[in-house]
Design an enzyme around this catalytic site. Structure first.
Site, PDB file in Angstrom:
ATOM      1  N   ARG A  20       0.590  -1.213  -0.194  1.00  0.00           N
ATOM      2  CA  ARG A  20       0.042  -0.134   0.100  1.00  0.00           C
ATOM      3  C   ARG A  20       1.011   1.175   0.060  1.00  0.00           C
ATOM      4  O   ARG A  20       2.222   1.254  -0.083  1.00  0.00           O
ATOM      5  CB  ARG A  20      -0.916   0.045   1.064  1.00  0.00           C
ATOM      6  CG  ARG A  20      -0.273   0.042   2.605  1.00  0.00           C
ATOM      7  CD  ARG A  20      -1.133   0.057   3.626  1.00  0.00           C
ATOM      8  NE  ARG A  20      -0.436  -0.177   5.035  1.00  0.00           N
ATOM      9  CZ  ARG A  20      -1.164  -0.068   6.058  1.00  0.00           C
ATOM     10  NH1 ARG A  20      -2.509   0.204   6.188  1.00  0.00           N
ATOM     11  NH2 ARG A  20      -0.490  -0.001   7.341  1.00  0.00           N
ATOM     12  N   VAL A  68      10.874  -7.520   7.418  1.00  0.00           N
ATOM     13  CA  VAL A  68      12.364  -7.100   6.883  1.00  0.00           C
ATOM     14  C   VAL A  68      13.337  -7.041   8.300  1.00  0.00           C
ATOM     15  O   VAL A  68      14.437  -7.211   8.189  1.00  0.00           O
ATOM     16  CB  VAL A  68      12.235  -5.790   6.462  1.00  0.00           C
ATOM     17  CG1 VAL A  68      11.721  -5.660   5.203  1.00  0.00           C
ATOM     18  CG2 VAL A  68      11.722  -4.544   7.389  1.00  0.00           C
ATOM     19  N   TYR A 162      11.813   7.847  15.334  1.00  0.00           N
ATOM     20  CA  TYR A 162      11.643   7.789  14.003  1.00  0.00           C
ATOM     21  C   TYR A 162      12.720   9.000  13.210  1.00  0.00           C
ATOM     22  O   TYR A 162      13.377   8.536  12.274  1.00  0.00           O
ATOM     23  CB  TYR A 162      10.282   8.216  13.640  1.00  0.00           C
ATOM     24  CG  TYR A 162       9.820   8.334  12.282  1.00  0.00           C
ATOM     25  CD1 TYR A 162       9.610   7.228  11.232  1.00  0.00           C
ATOM     26  CD2 TYR A 162       9.837   9.649  11.486  1.00  0.00           C
ATOM     27  CE1 TYR A 162       9.129   7.124  10.136  1.00  0.00           C
ATOM     28  CE2 TYR A 162       9.613   9.661  10.258  1.00  0.00           C
ATOM     29  CZ  TYR A 162       9.417   8.414   9.353  1.00  0.00           C
ATOM     30  OH  TYR A 162       8.915   8.577   8.115  1.00  0.00           O
TER      31      TYR A 162
END
Length: 257
Positions: A20, A68, A162
């Site tokens: 997506r 991952v 982040y």
């Protein structure tokens, strides 16, 4: 001559986090340019639906389920793709997460580690596995999805995890580019602004956040996934053949202010 440089006919591309958003748009961009694209994602249902959707559009696609952060799985997926398709010419490391609104002084270890594990460690595992076989062939292009958050500190949300992970992605991109440039493998990154995806639509109901996100952007809007995918296509293709170690901002001018 110049338009031909964007063509990927005969190339094999792999996109992580491809089910997506930016990842799926990147799949479509690469496939439209002629590549056979392998979608990878950790969500099997979304992966199957997105792969089917790309096939309905007439594109040559394949898929592999992939988390991952699972280093052994990264290698086995690489091996499976090479066994089926012969090689990988392009890798787009798009898989990533954000866990925001956690002040640094109270951030739990697992909140820090989860973001770094996906955004940095997982990206490196993929670069290492796919980059090794590219180096053997002395040919390949890797495109990492960083963020403008690797350049600035976002507000009003606290997200040191982040921001730090994306800054690290940028410098890892440069480091790999320096190591691999003379050996035929280019490594670049795109650094997007806030993108109008399902994950970010909540901003329209938060006036303060909207003021900082959109009002803080000279173009006065969020980006669209296909706008980032266009940059990914450029960096993946021979149109950017002189570029390696570049971090290309696609931020609507956000870092100007």
């Amino acid at each position: 001559m110049y338009l031909d440089k964007f063509k990927l006919t005969g190339k094999v591309a792999v996109v992580t986090g491809a089910a997506r958003g930016i990842g799926l748009s990147a799949v479509e961009a690469l496939a439209e340019a002629g590549a056979t694209v392998v979608l990878t994602d950790m969500n099997p249902d979304l992966l199957a639906a997105s792969t089917a959707g790309m096939r309905e559009k007439g594109f040559s696609v394949d898929s592999e389920q992939l988390d991952v952060t699972d280093v052994a799985r990264v290698q086995s997926v690489h091996d499976a793709i090479v066994a089926r398709h012969g090689r990988v010419d392009i890798l787009v490391n798009n898989a990533g997460i954000a866990i925001s609104n956690h002040p640094a002084e109270t951030m739990a270890d697992d909140v820090w580690n989860k973001v770094v594990d996906v955004n940095l460690n997982g990206l490196f595992w993929c670069c290492r596995a796919f980059g090794r076989s590219m180096l053997e062939r002395q040919s390949g292009s890797i495109v990492n999805v960083g963020s403008m958050s690797g350049f600035i500190v976002n507000r009003p949300q606290e997200q040191a995890n982040y921001n730090a992970s994306k800054a690290a992605v940028h410098h890892l991109t440069r480091s790999l580019a320096a190591e691999w440039g003379a050996r035929g493998v280019r490594v670049n990154a795109v650094a997007p602004t806030y993108i109008d995806t399902d994950m970010n639509k909540y901003v329209y109901d938060d006036a303060d956040m909207y003021k900082h996100w959109v009002g803080g952007t000279p173009m006065n809007r969020m980006g669209r996934p296909e706008e980032v995918a266009s940059v990914i296509l450029f960096l993946a293709s021979d149109a950017s053949s002189l570029m390696t170690g570049s971090i290309v901002l696609a931020d609507g001018g956000y870092v100007c202010w």
